[in-house]
Motif scaffolding. Structure first.
Motif, PDB file in Angstrom:
ATOM      1  N   ASP A   1       4.396   9.958  -4.080  1.00  0.00           N
ATOM      2  CA  ASP A   1       3.551  11.002  -4.666  1.00  0.00           C
ATOM      3  C   ASP A   1       3.353  10.690  -6.146  1.00  0.00           C
ATOM      4  O   ASP A   1       3.772   9.643  -6.640  1.00  0.00           O
ATOM      5  N   GLU A   2       2.708  11.625  -6.861  1.00  0.00           N
ATOM      6  CA  GLU A   2       2.407  11.382  -8.278  1.00  0.00           C
ATOM      7  C   GLU A   2       3.673  11.134  -9.092  1.00  0.00           C
ATOM      8  O   GLU A   2       3.707  10.234  -9.934  1.00  0.00           O
ATOM      9  N   ASN A   3       4.699  11.946  -8.847  1.00  0.00           N
ATOM     10  CA  ASN A   3       5.925  11.801  -9.628  1.00  0.00           C
ATOM     11  C   ASN A   3       6.601  10.464  -9.360  1.00  0.00           C
ATOM     12  O   ASN A   3       7.073   9.796 -10.282  1.00  0.00           O
ATOM     13  N   ASP A   4       6.633  10.084  -8.094  1.00  0.00           N
ATOM     14  CA  ASP A   4       7.247   8.810  -7.721  1.00  0.00           C
ATOM     15  C   ASP A   4       6.447   7.645  -8.298  1.00  0.00           C
ATOM     16  O   ASP A   4       7.014   6.667  -8.792  1.00  0.00           O
ATOM     17  N   LEU A   5       5.118   7.755  -8.243  1.00  0.00           N
ATOM     18  CA  LEU A   5       4.262   6.707  -8.794  1.00  0.00           C
ATOM     19  C   LEU A   5       4.493   6.561 -10.287  1.00  0.00           C
ATOM     20  O   LEU A   5       4.671   5.448 -10.802  1.00  0.00           O
ATOM     21  N   THR A   6       4.501   7.681 -11.000  1.00  0.00           N
ATOM     22  CA  THR A   6       4.693   7.658 -12.455  1.00  0.00           C
ATOM     23  C   THR A   6       6.037   7.045 -12.822  1.00  0.00           C
ATOM     24  O   THR A   6       6.139   6.226 -13.747  1.00  0.00           O
TER      25      THR A   6
ATOM     26  N   ARG B   1      -7.328   9.695  -4.344  1.00  0.00           N
ATOM     27  CA  ARG B   1      -7.084   8.626  -5.305  1.00  0.00           C
ATOM     28  C   ARG B   1      -7.139   9.166  -6.739  1.00  0.00           C
ATOM     29  O   ARG B   1      -6.294   8.824  -7.571  1.00  0.00           O
ATOM     30  N   ALA B   2      -8.137   9.980  -7.007  1.00  0.00           N
ATOM     31  CA  ALA B   2      -8.293  10.537  -8.351  1.00  0.00           C
ATOM     32  C   ALA B   2      -7.058  11.345  -8.755  1.00  0.00           C
ATOM     33  O   ALA B   2      -6.581  11.248  -9.897  1.00  0.00           O
ATOM     34  N   LYS B   3      -6.529  12.110  -7.825  1.00  0.00           N
ATOM     35  CA  LYS B   3      -5.364  12.949  -8.123  1.00  0.00           C
ATOM     36  C   LYS B   3      -4.174  12.107  -8.562  1.00  0.00           C
ATOM     37  O   LYS B   3      -3.480  12.425  -9.534  1.00  0.00           O
ATOM     38  N   LEU B   4      -3.936  11.013  -7.851  1.00  0.00           N
ATOM     39  CA  LEU B   4      -2.814  10.138  -8.188  1.00  0.00           C
ATOM     40  C   LEU B   4      -3.048   9.410  -9.503  1.00  0.00           C
ATOM     41  O   LEU B   4      -2.153   9.326 -10.355  1.00  0.00           O
ATOM     42  N   LEU B   5      -4.256   8.895  -9.692  1.00  0.00           N
ATOM     43  CA  LEU B   5      -4.534   8.105 -10.889  1.00  0.00           C
ATOM     44  C   LEU B   5      -4.590   8.963 -12.150  1.00  0.00           C
ATOM     45  O   LEU B   5      -4.278   8.482 -13.247  1.00  0.00           O
TER      46      LEU B   5
END
Length: 334
Positions: free
Chosen positions: A285-290, A181-185
């Motif tokens: 993933d992080e890029n998609d979330l952002t 969770r921390a990695k994504l946030l």
């Protein structure tokens, strides 16, 4: 009907046990409750001295059996099941009372549950990972019954100006700290984001997310306000790369019941329950979330339309009353 439910009430905040019990009452049944963590010996001692743990566990199970004998319920539901012994389930069944298990936690420690599983009339699983484990052990009376919401508590509300000032953020996440969770946030730390939940003090001091987190165990009345004050609520499920976890988080149903627009990781069970870009929006993933955060912050009408459709769906199909109607029907047919 008289329905006995054995499970655990968290002393710090209202947990899903409370909503399950309320659902029994809403349906017009009489609830008989049993707290299956009412140990006499403190956990720090039981964890070190096994025979004391076993003595206390057997004492608790004897109390449960005595309660069933005295009340003679029409059905028994064991919530979680980690502390219910196989002999206890067998003795209740010999009284002619149907007994069901509803698993709750990710199967980090499933040993005790598996030992008792063959004795239950029906096995209900909050996540498909538990269904897979039961099936692998040759059990067929297995049913996927996810968590849900309680619209009496999880709902749209009006906030005061002070509450808006305290809770409003473009992005919110409510839940315990886990590294995934921390990695994504952290990828969103430069946004207007608020993160609430226990154990976030474990973030490294140099984490860009550190100042955006509030380390707290909250009750529903507080996080319902946070949900209602947010533009985007993120649901990120526990994953450690070792223990299978496919289940849909309670917070998913609760946020949607509050009318939230939800961005959710592409969790297996959630993809079977809700339609992407119709009830909620999935990210990979992080890029998609952002990218999706940026898009939906700029498309308010689309965001509100998806939130409204998700809200309608969860209230129509995913309340705890719906869950117990389903389980009682299966239990008494079986």
């Amino acid at each position: 009907m008289n329905i006995l439910m054995a499970g655990y009430h968290n002393p710090n905040f209202v947990n899903t046990m409370f909503y399950r019990e309320q659902a029994i009452n809403y349906l017009g049944h009489h609830l008989i409750g049993f707290d299956d963590r009412r140990f006499l010996i403190p956990g720090r001692i039981r964890s070190k001295i096994n025979f004391l743990h076993q003595w206390d566990l057997e004492r608790l199970n004897a109390q449960l059996i005595s309660l069933v004998k005295a009340k003679r319920p029409d059905a028994c539901f064991m919530i979680g099941g980690q502390r219910v012994l196989p002999a206890t389930v067998g003795k209740i069944k010999k009284m002619g009372i149907p007994v069901a298990l509803w698993t709750t936690d990710v199967p980090i420690d499933f040993k005790n549950i598996l030992e008792a599983a063959p004795f239950y009339d029906q096995l209900f699983c909050a996540g498909s990972e538990a269904c897979d484990i039961f099936h692998a052990h040759g059990l067929n009376n297995v049913n996927l019954v996810p968590f849900g919401c309680d619209p009496h508590y999880h709902k749209r509300i009006s906030l005061s100006q002070a509450e808006q000032k305290q809770y409003a953020h473009d992005l919110v996440f409510i839940g315990s700290y886990y590294p995934n969770r921390a990695k994504l946030l952290e990828a969103l730390a430069n946004q207007d984001i608020g993160v609430w939940g226990p154990y976030w003090q474990q973030l490294p001091q140099n984490s860009s997310l550190k100042k955006k987190t509030v380390n707290i165990k909250m009750n529903y009345d507080q996080w319902v306000k946070i949900f209602n004050a947010s533009k985007i609520n993120m649901v990120i499920h526990y994953q450690d790369g070792k223990v299978p976890c496919h289940q849909a988080s309670p917070k998913l149903f609760e946020a949607m019941a509050c009318g939230c627009f939800v961005l959710c990781d592409r969790q297996k069970d959630v993809t079977h329950l809700f339609k992407d870009r119709f009830h909620l929006v999935f990210f990979d993933d992080e890029n998609d979330l952002t990218e999706k955060v940026r898009y939906f912050l700029g498309h308010e009408e689309e965001r509100q339309r998806i939130a409204a459709q998700g809200h309608q769906e969860v209230l129509a199909k995913h309340t705890y009353q719906d869950r117990f109607r389903q389980m009682l029907e299966i239990l008494h047919k079986g």
